[in-house]
Design a protein around this motif. Structure first.
Motif, PDB file in Angstrom:
ATOM      1  N   ARG A   1      26.624  18.784  50.435  1.00  0.00           N
ATOM      2  CA  ARG A   1      25.615  20.082  50.410  1.00  0.00           C
ATOM      3  C   ARG A   1      24.311  19.643  50.367  1.00  0.00           C
ATOM      4  N   LEU A   2      23.518  19.204  50.244  1.00  0.00           N
ATOM      5  CA  LEU A   2      22.296  18.597  49.542  1.00  0.00           C
ATOM      6  C   LEU A   2      21.857  18.233  50.877  1.00  0.00           C
ATOM      7  N   ILE A   3      22.719  17.166  51.405  1.00  0.00           N
ATOM      8  CA  ILE A   3      21.579  16.125  52.990  1.00  0.00           C
ATOM      9  C   ILE A   3      22.844  16.748  54.302  1.00  0.00           C
ATOM     10  N   ALA A   4      21.567  16.687  54.884  1.00  0.00           N
ATOM     11  CA  ALA A   4      21.910  17.411  56.568  1.00  0.00           C
ATOM     12  C   ALA A   4      22.624  16.617  56.968  1.00  0.00           C
ATOM     13  N   HIS A   5      23.808  17.134  57.334  1.00  0.00           N
ATOM     14  CA  HIS A   5      24.898  15.585  57.973  1.00  0.00           C
ATOM     15  C   HIS A   5      25.603  16.082  59.444  1.00  0.00           C
ATOM     16  N   ASN A   6      25.229  16.569  60.250  1.00  0.00           N
ATOM     17  CA  ASN A   6      25.678  17.288  61.102  1.00  0.00           C
ATOM     18  C   ASN A   6      26.222  16.513  62.135  1.00  0.00           C
ATOM     19  N   ARG A   7      27.222  16.034  62.581  1.00  0.00           N
ATOM     20  CA  ARG A   7      28.325  14.889  63.648  1.00  0.00           C
ATOM     21  C   ARG A   7      27.427  14.909  64.310  1.00  0.00           C
ATOM     22  N   PRO A   8      27.159  13.246  64.276  1.00  0.00           N
ATOM     23  CA  PRO A   8      26.043  12.378  65.587  1.00  0.00           C
ATOM     24  C   PRO A   8      26.789  12.669  66.839  1.00  0.00           C
ATOM     25  N   LYS A   9      25.461  12.730  68.176  1.00  0.00           N
ATOM     26  CA  LYS A   9      25.823  12.579  69.585  1.00  0.00           C
ATOM     27  C   LYS A   9      25.646  11.453  70.058  1.00  0.00           C
ATOM     28  N   PHE A  10      26.641  10.701  71.203  1.00  0.00           N
ATOM     29  CA  PHE A  10      25.983   9.997  72.028  1.00  0.00           C
ATOM     30  C   PHE A  10      24.776  10.134  72.442  1.00  0.00           C
ATOM     31  N   THR A  11      24.386  10.820  73.003  1.00  0.00           N
ATOM     32  CA  THR A  11      23.098  11.046  73.806  1.00  0.00           C
ATOM     33  C   THR A  11      21.927  11.227  72.403  1.00  0.00           C
ATOM     34  N   THR A  12      22.595  11.283  71.859  1.00  0.00           N
ATOM     35  CA  THR A  12      21.512  11.607  71.371  1.00  0.00           C
ATOM     36  C   THR A  12      20.896  10.637  69.759  1.00  0.00           C
ATOM     37  N   ALA A  13      22.202   9.392  70.324  1.00  0.00           N
ATOM     38  CA  ALA A  13      22.269   8.395  69.317  1.00  0.00           C
ATOM     39  C   ALA A  13      20.908   7.538  70.096  1.00  0.00           C
TER      40      ALA A  13
ATOM     41  N   VAL B   1       6.991   3.960  57.860  1.00  0.00           N
ATOM     42  CA  VAL B   1       8.811   4.356  57.758  1.00  0.00           C
ATOM     43  C   VAL B   1       9.451   5.782  58.066  1.00  0.00           C
ATOM     44  N   GLY B   2       8.571   6.031  56.698  1.00  0.00           N
ATOM     45  CA  GLY B   2       8.944   7.406  55.468  1.00  0.00           C
ATOM     46  C   GLY B   2       9.323   8.258  56.217  1.00  0.00           C
ATOM     47  N   ILE B   3       7.657   8.700  56.625  1.00  0.00           N
ATOM     48  CA  ILE B   3       7.388  10.154  57.400  1.00  0.00           C
ATOM     49  C   ILE B   3       7.859  10.054  58.775  1.00  0.00           C
ATOM     50  N   VAL B   4       8.094   8.693  59.719  1.00  0.00           N
ATOM     51  CA  VAL B   4       8.661   9.349  60.678  1.00  0.00           C
ATOM     52  C   VAL B   4      10.058   9.440  60.202  1.00  0.00           C
ATOM     53  N   SER B   5      10.956   9.171  59.718  1.00  0.00           N
ATOM     54  CA  SER B   5      11.983   9.561  59.038  1.00  0.00           C
ATOM     55  C   SER B   5      12.566  10.655  59.011  1.00  0.00           C
ATOM     56  N   VAL B   6      11.468  11.269  57.969  1.00  0.00           N
ATOM     57  CA  VAL B   6      11.487  12.802  57.801  1.00  0.00           C
ATOM     58  C   VAL B   6      11.621  13.599  59.130  1.00  0.00           C
ATOM     59  N   LEU B   7      11.035  13.544  59.535  1.00  0.00           N
ATOM     60  CA  LEU B   7      10.439  14.328  61.103  1.00  0.00           C
ATOM     61  C   LEU B   7      11.713  13.958  61.849  1.00  0.00           C
ATOM     62  N   LEU B   8      12.488  12.452  62.222  1.00  0.00           N
ATOM     63  CA  LEU B   8      13.059  12.816  62.796  1.00  0.00           C
ATOM     64  C   LEU B   8      14.649  13.513  61.670  1.00  0.00           C
ATOM     65  N   LEU B   9      15.211  13.193  60.589  1.00  0.00           N
ATOM     66  CA  LEU B   9      15.570  13.817  59.568  1.00  0.00           C
ATOM     67  C   LEU B   9      15.748  15.462  60.105  1.00  0.00           C
ATOM     68  N   GLU B  10      14.458  15.806  59.955  1.00  0.00           N
ATOM     69  CA  GLU B  10      14.843  17.406  60.370  1.00  0.00           C
ATOM     70  C   GLU B  10      14.630  18.121  61.714  1.00  0.00           C
ATOM     71  N   GLY B  11      13.976  17.124  63.143  1.00  0.00           N
ATOM     72  CA  GLY B  11      14.129  17.700  64.630  1.00  0.00           C
ATOM     73  C   GLY B  11      15.433  17.475  64.368  1.00  0.00           C
ATOM     74  N   SER B  12      16.239  16.741  64.104  1.00  0.00           N
ATOM     75  CA  SER B  12      17.805  16.925  64.468  1.00  0.00           C
ATOM     76  C   SER B  12      18.814  17.319  64.180  1.00  0.00           C
ATOM     77  N   GLY B  13      18.416  17.370  62.171  1.00  0.00           N
ATOM     78  CA  GLY B  13      19.429  18.278  61.793  1.00  0.00           C
ATOM     79  C   GLY B  13      20.256  17.215  61.165  1.00  0.00           C
ATOM     80  N   SER B  14      19.711  15.757  60.917  1.00  0.00           N
ATOM     81  CA  SER B  14      20.723  14.814  60.224  1.00  0.00           C
ATOM     82  C   SER B  14      20.403  13.725  60.101  1.00  0.00           C
TER      83      SER B  14
END
Length: 311
Positions: A62-74, A175-188
């Motif tokens: 419930r804490l961590i955003a974990h939407n099902r990944p999509k191939f095109t987004t990956a 890397v940490g900054i970009v990872s957060v942007l990617l996490l929030e931007g993708s939702g997963s």
């Protein structure tokens, strides 16, 4: 889960690491191989986090955003990662103007074990574990403060500090900054894990290729080779390299920014990112900094500084 608890978690992790290091120093007859050492370093970070979640009865699902990944987004994330690499290389090279390259000193040890072991440990297990801890638990704990930028920067700083050397810290923060942007931007979190895996795997593959070609050099040999090739002192040659990489990184970063926007738009999170960046949550903000955090940062900086001068 709140920022103060996260700060206590990070301080506890540091104390556990100090205790393990002291134990290993006192028990000099215990000798760990490179794989065992890498695994131990991951467990030092992961185990306290898991125990913390259990102790606070926090459900990581419930804490961590974990939407099902999509191939095109990956696929877009993979391209995005390689566009970010020049910036990471430039920051790493810049740090080498002042401190040694810590990873280069470990290459011979890493390449002394079967390739699949180092690829699995450094390329996959390490990134998954670190993303779970730093972008999952720590960042989301800070995010409850309703301070997105502060949470992103602070979680990235702690990720850098946990490496306990200024060289790796420099690009780990990026890397940490970009990872957060990617996490929030993708939702997963899966995409930030993929980003981190691509970076580490690329570095491991590069080392393996150099080993196959017989071009692996010690740091001293590398410095001598650079001086001979560029016909100038090492520091001056490195400064020139940093300038060149900075130009390349600027162009690649611009493309990476466009690609990140495409990912955000594809995942229908444009409005979400706008709210985060402008702080339009409508909820009360809380403090990120507390005494345990200050103690942790001071301890890390003291250790890293001592390592530079007396390590």
């Amino acid at each position: 889960m709140n920022p103060k608890k996260v700060n206590w978690l990070f301080l506890t992790t540091l104390l556990v690491e100090a205790a393990v290091m002291a134990f290993m120093y006192l028990c000099s007859d215990i000798s760990l191989g490179i794989i065992e050492s890498l695994l131990l370093s991951q467990l030092i970070v992961l185990v306290p986090t898991v125990l913390f979640l259990l102790g606070t009865r926090t459900n990581p699902v419930r804490l961590i955003a974990h939407n099902r990944p999509k191939f095109t987004t990956a696929l877009l994330v993979v391209v995005f990662t390689f566009l970010c690499m020049p910036a990471i290389i430039a920051v790493n090279a810049f740090s080498m103007l002042f401190v040694d390259n810590e990873v280069a000193g470990l290459q011979s040890y890493m390449l002394s074990v079967p390739w699949w072991q180092i690829l699995l440990m450094v390329g996959i297990i390490g990134p998954v574990s670190e993303e779970f801890v730093f972008r999952g638990v720590i960042y989301h704990g800070y995010k409850t403060s309703q301070r997105f930028v502060g949470s992103m920067l602070l979680s990235a700083l702690l990720f850098g500090l946990t490496h306990l050397n200024f060289n790796q810290m420099s690009y780990a923060v990026l890397v940490g900054i970009v990872s957060v942007l990617l996490l929030e931007g993708s939702g997963s979190i899966f995409y930030s894990m993929l980003f981190h895996i691509c970076i580490n795997t690329t570095n491991v593959v590069q080392m393996l290729v150099q080993k196959a070609q017989g071009t692996i050099m010690s740091q001293e040999e590398s410095m001598a080779y650079i001086e001979q090739t560029m016909q100038m002192p090492y520091k001056q040659a490195l400064a020139v390299s940093v300038s060149v990489y900075a130009v390349i990184a600027a162009g690649a970063a611009a493309l990476a920014g466009c690609l990140l926007y495409l990912i955000v738009k594809k995942e229908n999170r444009v409005q979400h990112m706008q709210q985060l960046l402008h702080g339009n949550t409508g909820e009360k903000r809380t403090k990120l900094i507390s005494v345990p955090l200050v103690i942790s940062v001071v301890l890390c900086l003291l250790y890293m500084t001592a390592d530079v001068f007396w390590g």
